[in-house]
Design a protein around this motif. Structure first.
Motif, PDB file in Angstrom:
ATOM      1  N   ALA A  34     106.582  35.373  83.893  1.00 55.49           N
ATOM      2  CA  ALA A  34     106.863  34.039  84.437  1.00 55.49           C
ATOM      3  C   ALA A  34     107.154  34.118  85.936  1.00 55.49           C
ATOM      4  N   ALA A  35     107.941  35.104  86.331  1.00 58.15           N
ATOM      5  CA  ALA A  35     108.283  35.262  87.751  1.00 58.15           C
ATOM      6  C   ALA A  35     107.055  35.626  88.585  1.00 58.15           C
ATOM      7  N   LEU A  36     106.232  36.537  88.069  1.00 54.20           N
ATOM      8  CA  LEU A  36     105.010  36.927  88.787  1.00 54.20           C
ATOM      9  C   LEU A  36     104.069  35.732  88.927  1.00 54.20           C
ATOM     10  N   THR A  37     103.965  34.931  87.882  1.00 51.35           N
ATOM     11  CA  THR A  37     103.103  33.750  87.907  1.00 51.35           C
ATOM     12  C   THR A  37     103.651  32.701  88.869  1.00 51.35           C
ATOM     13  N   ALA A  38     104.943  32.492  88.858  1.00 51.57           N
ATOM     14  CA  ALA A  38     105.556  31.515  89.765  1.00 51.57           C
ATOM     15  C   ALA A  38     105.342  31.935  91.222  1.00 51.57           C
ATOM     16  N   SER A  39     105.349  33.233  91.478  1.00 54.01           N
ATOM     17  CA  SER A  39     105.183  33.741  92.832  1.00 54.01           C
ATOM     18  C   SER A  39     103.735  33.684  93.318  1.00 54.01           C
ATOM     19  N   THR A  40     102.781  33.935  92.421  1.00 52.36           N
ATOM     20  CA  THR A  40     101.380  34.052  92.825  1.00 52.36           C
ATOM     21  C   THR A  40     100.494  32.870  92.421  1.00 52.36           C
ATOM     22  N   GLY A  41     100.918  32.116  91.393  1.00 53.82           N
ATOM     23  CA  GLY A  41     100.068  31.074  90.837  1.00 53.82           C
ATOM     24  C   GLY A  41      99.005  31.622  89.900  1.00 53.82           C
ATOM     25  N   HIS A  42      99.081  32.910  89.583  1.00 54.08           N
ATOM     26  CA  HIS A  42      98.101  33.570  88.718  1.00 54.08           C
ATOM     27  C   HIS A  42      98.677  33.872  87.344  1.00 54.08           C
ATOM     28  N   GLU A  43      97.773  34.004  86.371  1.00 49.65           N
ATOM     29  CA  GLU A  43      98.171  34.434  85.039  1.00 49.65           C
ATOM     30  C   GLU A  43      98.325  35.955  85.017  1.00 49.65           C
ATOM     31  N   PHE A  44      99.219  36.418  84.151  1.00 49.12           N
ATOM     32  CA  PHE A  44      99.412  37.848  83.912  1.00 49.12           C
ATOM     33  C   PHE A  44      99.482  38.053  82.410  1.00 49.12           C
ATOM     34  N   ALA A  45      99.089  39.239  81.961  1.00 50.47           N
ATOM     35  CA  ALA A  45      99.160  39.565  80.537  1.00 50.47           C
ATOM     36  C   ALA A  45      99.811  40.924  80.383  1.00 50.47           C
ATOM     37  N   VAL A  46     100.539  41.084  79.273  1.00 52.30           N
ATOM     38  CA  VAL A  46     101.180  42.368  78.988  1.00 52.30           C
ATOM     39  C   VAL A  46     100.880  42.763  77.542  1.00 52.30           C
ATOM     40  N   PHE A  47     100.643  44.050  77.362  1.00 50.67           N
ATOM     41  CA  PHE A  47     100.316  44.644  76.066  1.00 50.67           C
ATOM     42  C   PHE A  47     101.285  45.784  75.824  1.00 50.67           C
ATOM     43  N   THR A  48     101.760  45.931  74.581  1.00 46.80           N
ATOM     44  CA  THR A  48     102.772  46.930  74.265  1.00 46.80           C
ATOM     45  C   THR A  48     102.245  47.958  73.273  1.00 46.80           C
ATOM     46  N   GLY A  49     102.376  49.221  73.666  1.00 50.44           N
ATOM     47  CA  GLY A  49     102.017  50.330  72.795  1.00 50.44           C
ATOM     48  C   GLY A  49     103.271  51.015  72.289  1.00 50.44           C
ATOM     49  N   LYS A  50     103.106  52.160  71.669  1.00 50.39           N
ATOM     50  CA  LYS A  50     104.259  52.884  71.115  1.00 50.39           C
ATOM     51  C   LYS A  50     105.262  53.296  72.182  1.00 50.39           C
ATOM     52  N   SER A  51     104.765  53.747  73.332  1.00 50.45           N
ATOM     53  CA  SER A  51     105.688  54.237  74.358  1.00 50.45           C
ATOM     54  C   SER A  51     105.427  53.653  75.740  1.00 50.45           C
ATOM     55  N   SER A  52     104.471  52.738  75.857  1.00 45.26           N
ATOM     56  CA  SER A  52     104.160  52.186  77.175  1.00 45.26           C
ATOM     57  C   SER A  52     103.636  50.757  77.060  1.00 45.26           C
ATOM     58  N   LYS A  53     103.500  50.125  78.215  1.00 45.79           N
ATOM     59  CA  LYS A  53     102.938  48.772  78.289  1.00 45.79           C
ATOM     60  C   LYS A  53     101.814  48.774  79.327  1.00 45.79           C
ATOM     61  N   ILE A  54     100.928  47.817  79.182  1.00 43.27           N
ATOM     62  CA  ILE A  54      99.869  47.599  80.160  1.00 43.27           C
ATOM     63  C   ILE A  54     100.042  46.198  80.721  1.00 43.27           C
ATOM     64  N   LEU A  55      99.982  46.086  82.049  1.00 40.32           N
ATOM     65  CA  LEU A  55     100.103  44.805  82.750  1.00 40.32           C
ATOM     66  C   LEU A  55      98.780  44.521  83.441  1.00 40.32           C
ATOM     67  N   ILE A  56      98.251  43.291  83.251  1.00 40.83           N
ATOM     68  CA  ILE A  56      96.985  42.876  83.858  1.00 40.83           C
ATOM     69  C   ILE A  56      97.216  41.634  84.709  1.00 40.83           C
TER      70      ILE A  56
END
Length: 154
Positions: A34-56
């Protein structure tokens, strides 16, 4: 919107549309989207694995999973935790959101977060989409005899 120091570091790792990065689980939260989107006006996505996450990092209207990120996500069955919409009005689940979730055959639900931090959980179900359009509430697909409840029209 002013980003916190940790959020600025996240944005530095995915500064451009289409960028993605792998992070430790605690490095990014749904609220950070939400903060990243409010700052940039862009969408972001996050994916969660067993020990890490991916941010797009997406555009102002959408995002896509780069092929190399999809290989990591699919082979390790990361869950699509959430993505952001640059809106402060009603959160709407798009047909593209539902179609994307269908790719994640190992999960049933994901979440959308808006600029204010409001969230909406959704499924890939066409029936859920129809119910949302019609305003049907309290639909429980686990029940054999579903009882529909229509919103009050006071």
């Amino acid at each position: 919107m002013t980003l916190r120091r940790e959020q600025k570091k996240l944005l530095e790792q995915v500064p451009e549309v289409g960028n993605w990065t792998k992070l430790r689980k605690k490095q990014v939260s749904v609220k950070d989207l939400a903060a990243l989107t409010a700052s940039t006006g862009h969408e972001f996505a996050v994916f969660t694995g067993k020990s890490s996450k991916i941010l797009i990092h997406g555009t102002s209207k959408s995002w896509h999973i780069p092929h190399d990120a999809w290989e990591v996500i699919k082979s390790n069955q990361y869950e699509w935790t959430a993505h952001s919409h640059p809106t402060m009005t009603k959160i709407t689940v798009s047909p593209e959101d539902r179609e994307t979730l269908k790719l994640f055959t190992w999960q049933e639900k994901s979440t959308i977060i808006d600029l204010k931090g409001n969230t909406k959980e959704f499924t890939a179900s066409t029936q859920d989409w129809i119910n949302e359009i019609l305003g049907v509430v309290d639909y429980d697909k686990r029940e054999k005899s579903n009882k529909y409840s229509w919103p009050d029209t006071d």
